[in-house]
Design a protein around this motif. Structure first.
Motif, mmCIF file in Angstrom:
data_model
loop_
_atom_site.group_PDB
_atom_site.id
_atom_site.type_symbol
_atom_site.label_atom_id
_atom_site.label_comp_id
_atom_site.label_asym_id
_atom_site.label_seq_id
_atom_site.Cartn_x
_atom_site.Cartn_y
_atom_site.Cartn_z
ATOM 1 N N LEU A 273 -67.241 -76.063 -45.650
ATOM 2 C CA LEU A 273 -67.853 -75.049 -45.651
ATOM 3 C C LEU A 273 -67.618 -74.057 -44.588
ATOM 4 C CD1 LEU A 273 -71.509 -76.424 -46.352
ATOM 5 C CD2 LEU A 273 -69.785 -75.550 -48.100
ATOM 6 N N ARG A 274 -67.674 -72.738 -44.711
ATOM 7 C CA ARG A 274 -67.193 -72.084 -43.605
ATOM 8 C C ARG A 274 -68.403 -71.208 -43.186
ATOM 9 N NH1 ARG A 274 -63.464 -68.312 -47.489
ATOM 10 N NH2 ARG A 274 -65.153 -68.927 -48.735
ATOM 11 N N ILE A 275 -68.569 -70.914 -41.941
ATOM 12 C CA ILE A 275 -69.364 -70.207 -41.292
ATOM 13 C C ILE A 275 -68.634 -68.697 -41.089
ATOM 14 C CG2 ILE A 275 -70.901 -69.790 -39.353
ATOM 15 C CD1 ILE A 275 -71.091 -72.743 -38.932
ATOM 16 N N PRO A 276 -69.130 -67.475 -41.411
ATOM 17 C CA PRO A 276 -70.517 -67.484 -42.119
ATOM 18 C C PRO A 276 -70.599 -67.011 -43.663
ATOM 19 C CG PRO A 276 -69.767 -65.220 -41.257
ATOM 20 C CD PRO A 276 -68.662 -66.352 -40.787
ATOM 21 N N GLU A 277 -69.141 -67.445 -44.108
ATOM 22 C CA GLU A 277 -69.130 -67.196 -45.475
ATOM 23 C C GLU A 277 -69.959 -67.927 -46.325
ATOM 24 O OE1 GLU A 277 -65.311 -65.974 -43.383
ATOM 25 O OE2 GLU A 277 -66.536 -67.734 -43.458
ATOM 26 N N ASP A 278 -70.051 -69.313 -46.176
ATOM 27 C CA ASP A 278 -70.958 -69.932 -47.131
ATOM 28 C C ASP A 278 -72.174 -70.142 -46.537
ATOM 29 O OD1 ASP A 278 -68.803 -71.019 -48.934
ATOM 30 O OD2 ASP A 278 -67.963 -71.938 -47.289
ATOM 31 N N PHE A 279 -72.479 -69.974 -45.104
ATOM 32 C CA PHE A 279 -73.815 -69.894 -44.589
ATOM 33 C C PHE A 279 -73.766 -69.087 -43.270
ATOM 34 C CE2 PHE A 279 -72.970 -74.210 -43.340
ATOM 35 C CZ PHE A 279 -73.521 -74.102 -42.082
ATOM 36 N N SER A 280 -74.746 -68.560 -43.088
ATOM 37 C CA SER A 280 -74.904 -67.879 -41.500
ATOM 38 C C SER A 280 -75.370 -68.993 -40.478
ATOM 39 C CB SER A 280 -75.516 -66.643 -41.683
ATOM 40 O OG SER A 280 -74.702 -65.637 -42.220
ATOM 41 N N LEU A 281 -75.360 -68.631 -39.287
ATOM 42 C CA LEU A 281 -75.632 -69.525 -38.438
ATOM 43 C C LEU A 281 -76.156 -68.566 -37.090
ATOM 44 C CD1 LEU A 281 -76.449 -72.455 -37.349
ATOM 45 C CD2 LEU A 281 -74.152 -72.625 -36.173
ATOM 46 N N ILE A 282 -77.425 -69.257 -36.606
ATOM 47 C CA ILE A 282 -77.864 -68.288 -35.597
ATOM 48 C C ILE A 282 -78.833 -69.413 -34.592
ATOM 49 C CG2 ILE A 282 -80.055 -67.555 -36.732
ATOM 50 C CD1 ILE A 282 -79.771 -64.934 -35.256
ATOM 51 N N SER A 283 -79.073 -69.092 -33.458
ATOM 52 C CA SER A 283 -79.478 -70.158 -32.530
ATOM 53 C C SER A 283 -80.139 -69.299 -31.243
ATOM 54 C CB SER A 283 -78.249 -70.695 -32.003
ATOM 55 O OG SER A 283 -78.782 -71.823 -31.091
ATOM 56 N N PHE A 284 -80.346 -70.351 -30.139
ATOM 57 C CA PHE A 284 -80.977 -69.942 -28.907
ATOM 58 C C PHE A 284 -80.331 -70.338 -27.739
ATOM 59 C CE2 PHE A 284 -84.319 -69.774 -32.377
ATOM 60 C CZ PHE A 284 -85.037 -68.616 -31.987
ATOM 61 N N ALA A 285 -80.049 -69.799 -26.603
ATOM 62 C CA ALA A 285 -79.752 -70.239 -25.403
ATOM 63 C C ALA A 285 -78.632 -69.332 -24.971
ATOM 64 C CB ALA A 285 -79.416 -71.581 -25.428
ATOM 65 N N ASP A 286 -77.358 -69.084 -25.750
ATOM 66 C CA ASP A 286 -76.365 -68.581 -25.244
ATOM 67 C C ASP A 286 -75.577 -69.510 -24.166
ATOM 68 O OD1 ASP A 286 -74.085 -66.832 -25.459
ATOM 69 O OD2 ASP A 286 -74.916 -65.382 -24.003
ATOM 70 N N GLU A 287 -75.317 -70.583 -24.399
ATOM 71 C CA GLU A 287 -74.279 -71.361 -23.735
ATOM 72 C C GLU A 287 -73.178 -70.865 -23.682
ATOM 73 O OE1 GLU A 287 -75.132 -74.328 -22.044
ATOM 74 O OE2 GLU A 287 -77.177 -74.381 -22.851
ATOM 75 N N GLU A 288 -72.342 -71.436 -22.647
ATOM 76 C CA GLU A 288 -70.964 -70.673 -22.429
ATOM 77 C C GLU A 288 -69.939 -70.877 -23.651
ATOM 78 O OE1 GLU A 288 -67.134 -70.858 -19.211
ATOM 79 O OE2 GLU A 288 -68.936 -72.075 -18.568
ATOM 80 N N LEU A 289 -70.068 -72.097 -24.079
ATOM 81 C CA LEU A 289 -69.287 -72.157 -25.493
ATOM 82 C C LEU A 289 -69.681 -71.682 -26.634
ATOM 83 C CD1 LEU A 289 -67.186 -74.274 -26.257
ATOM 84 C CD2 LEU A 289 -69.054 -75.979 -26.988
ATOM 85 N N ALA A 290 -70.726 -70.935 -26.663
ATOM 86 C CA ALA A 290 -71.138 -70.064 -27.659
ATOM 87 C C ALA A 290 -70.162 -69.016 -27.824
ATOM 88 C CB ALA A 290 -72.727 -69.534 -27.673
ATOM 89 N N GLY A 291 -69.485 -68.325 -26.997
ATOM 90 C CA GLY A 291 -68.673 -67.290 -27.086
ATOM 91 C C GLY A 291 -67.429 -67.869 -27.414
ATOM 92 N N TYR A 292 -67.006 -69.109 -27.521
ATOM 93 C CA TYR A 292 -65.670 -69.772 -27.520
ATOM 94 C C TYR A 292 -65.447 -70.526 -29.117
ATOM 95 C CZ TYR A 292 -64.627 -68.849 -22.566
ATOM 96 O OH TYR A 292 -64.579 -68.174 -21.447
ATOM 97 N N VAL A 293 -66.526 -70.731 -29.459
ATOM 98 C CA VAL A 293 -66.299 -71.287 -30.796
ATOM 99 C C VAL A 293 -65.959 -70.372 -31.553
ATOM 100 C CG1 VAL A 293 -67.996 -73.387 -30.592
ATOM 101 C CG2 VAL A 293 -68.803 -71.122 -31.295
ATOM 102 N N ARG A 294 -65.347 -70.690 -32.982
ATOM 103 C CA ARG A 294 -64.927 -69.605 -34.056
ATOM 104 C C ARG A 294 -65.589 -69.967 -35.257
ATOM 105 N NH1 ARG A 294 -64.354 -67.420 -30.127
ATOM 106 N NH2 ARG A 294 -62.727 -66.324 -29.056
ATOM 107 N N PRO A 295 -66.356 -69.052 -35.972
ATOM 108 C CA PRO A 295 -66.678 -67.748 -35.198
ATOM 109 C C PRO A 295 -67.644 -67.799 -34.065
ATOM 110 C CG PRO A 295 -67.909 -67.882 -36.987
ATOM 111 C CD PRO A 295 -66.849 -69.144 -37.464
ATOM 112 N N GLY A 296 -67.705 -66.736 -33.174
ATOM 113 C CA GLY A 296 -68.664 -66.908 -32.066
ATOM 114 C C GLY A 296 -70.114 -66.971 -32.810
ATOM 115 N N LEU A 297 -70.955 -67.664 -31.710
ATOM 116 C CA LEU A 297 -72.231 -68.009 -32.390
ATOM 117 C C LEU A 297 -73.032 -67.026 -32.003
ATOM 118 C CD1 LEU A 297 -74.545 -70.046 -33.150
ATOM 119 C CD2 LEU A 297 -74.460 -71.070 -30.944
#
Length: 348
Positions: A273-297
């Motif tokens: 499954l692809r994010i966000p094409e198949d489902f969107s994802l949203i969260s809390f905190a903004d860890e450093e890794l959040a800007g490096y995963v693809r797509p960005g969180l």
């Protein structure tokens, strides 16, 4: 032959170069109120001090002013973890801008906040900050009467001044972000654990869910929910899989925090499954890794650095010493899509 150490310029040296009395120079360099000296005289003194490389003697200033210009900061794991380390940067930056030095004491997960606080107050700090990695309620340490005290990322059972993230508004903004983009089939991985309703475990997480629940309820939305034992990536992976299997039509998922979200990325990949094409994802905190995963969180940022700065400002009197909530800005990246875009419908 040993070389002699250059003599350190004194207040008298500055006074001679500026053509003024040492008393007048002291008034200007120490920013004492009530001085009737002109701005021209003040500029002359500062120029002379700069030319000579004069620096006030901190020990002498402390004796004269009755203050050490030192702040105590007691941490319970803030210095040991990447999660809340921004708090230290905010404290140091704000203290430096006020001409203060910070004494740090780290107690770890099971150390005594009271013991560390007493050690710092014995060193005659002008005020005390206690910074918590995870926001919760604590019992305030016994401190000398009149010593300013502010708690960062927590509350005390006695109601001392504190600064916290505004989790309720963050929950509202996360829910609204999905609703504004047309999502109605929404799931939550990491539903509110029962233990988080105890303020001694968390002083804020329940507010996060109150904010989300309010906004979803106003829109007539009942999200699919799944509770988890811990907010960790491997748990996000396992429980997101369960949620997706039980509710295959979801267009968006809210993760309890970024750690859970990182596991959800892996669950999506395992199911092709692809994010966000198949489902969107949203969260809390903004860890450093959040800007490096693809797509960005896309995630609501915990304002650790801002809380550190505000704690110092409250301690030193630049901000009101009262309970303070700081915004958690929503950092928008590529993990949330709009259903109004025909090119990004589910399965496209």
């Amino acid at each position: 032959m040993a070389r002699s150490t250059p003599r350190r310029p004194t207040l008298a040296d500055v006074a001679r170069l500026a053509g003024m009395s040492p008393a007048a120079v002291s008034l200007i360099l120490n920013d004492r109120p009530g001085s009737r000296l002109s701005e021209e005289a003040a500029e002359r003194v500062r120029a002379a001090a700069k030319e000579l490389g004069y620096r006030p003697n901190p020990a002498a200033q402390s004796l004269r002013l009755g203050r050490t210009r030192t702040i105590g900061f007691v941490s319970d794991q803030v210095t040991l973890t990447r999660y809340a380390s921004g708090m230290i940067g905010g404290v140091l930056d704000a203290a430096r801008s006020h001409g203060n030095t910070v004494l740090l004491a780290e107690v770890g997960a099971h150390g005594s906040l009271t013991g560390a606080a007493r050690e710092l107050t014995d060193r005659r700090v002008d005020g005390l900050l206690i910074g918590l990695m995870a926001a919760r309620m604590i019992t305030a340490p016994s401190l000398p009467e009149g010593l300013p005290f502010v708690l960062i990322n927590g509350v005390t059972s006695e109601g001392h001044p504190h600064v916290l993230p505004d989790e309720r508004r963050a929950g509202q903004s996360v829910a609204a972000h999905l609703l504004d983009r047309g999502h109605r089939r929404i799931g939550i991985v990491g539903d509110l654990p029962e233990s988080f309703e105890d303020l001694r475990v968390s002083a804020t997480i329940h507010q996060r869910f109150i904010g989300m629940n309010e906004t979803f309820a106003e829109a007539g939305i009942t999200p699919a929910r799944i509770g988890v034992p811990r907010w960790e990536p491997e748990i996000g992976y396992e429980y997101a899989g369960r949620l997706l299997d039980e509710h295959p039509g979801l267009t968006a998922i809210v993760a309890g925090n970024d750690n859970v979200a990182f596991g959800i990325y892996q669950a999506a990949a395992a199911r092709r499954l692809r994010i966000p094409e198949d489902f969107s994802l949203i969260s809390f905190a903004d860890e450093e890794l959040a800007g490096y995963v693809r797509p960005g969180l896309t995630t609501a940022r915990l304002p650790y650095e801002e809380m550190g700065r505000r704690g110092v400002e409250m301690l030193l009197g630049d901000a009101e010493r009262e309970p303070t909530l700081l915004p958690m800005p929503l950092i928008t990246r590529g993990s949330v899509r709009s259903l109004s875009d025909p090119d990004t419908e589910p399965g496209a």
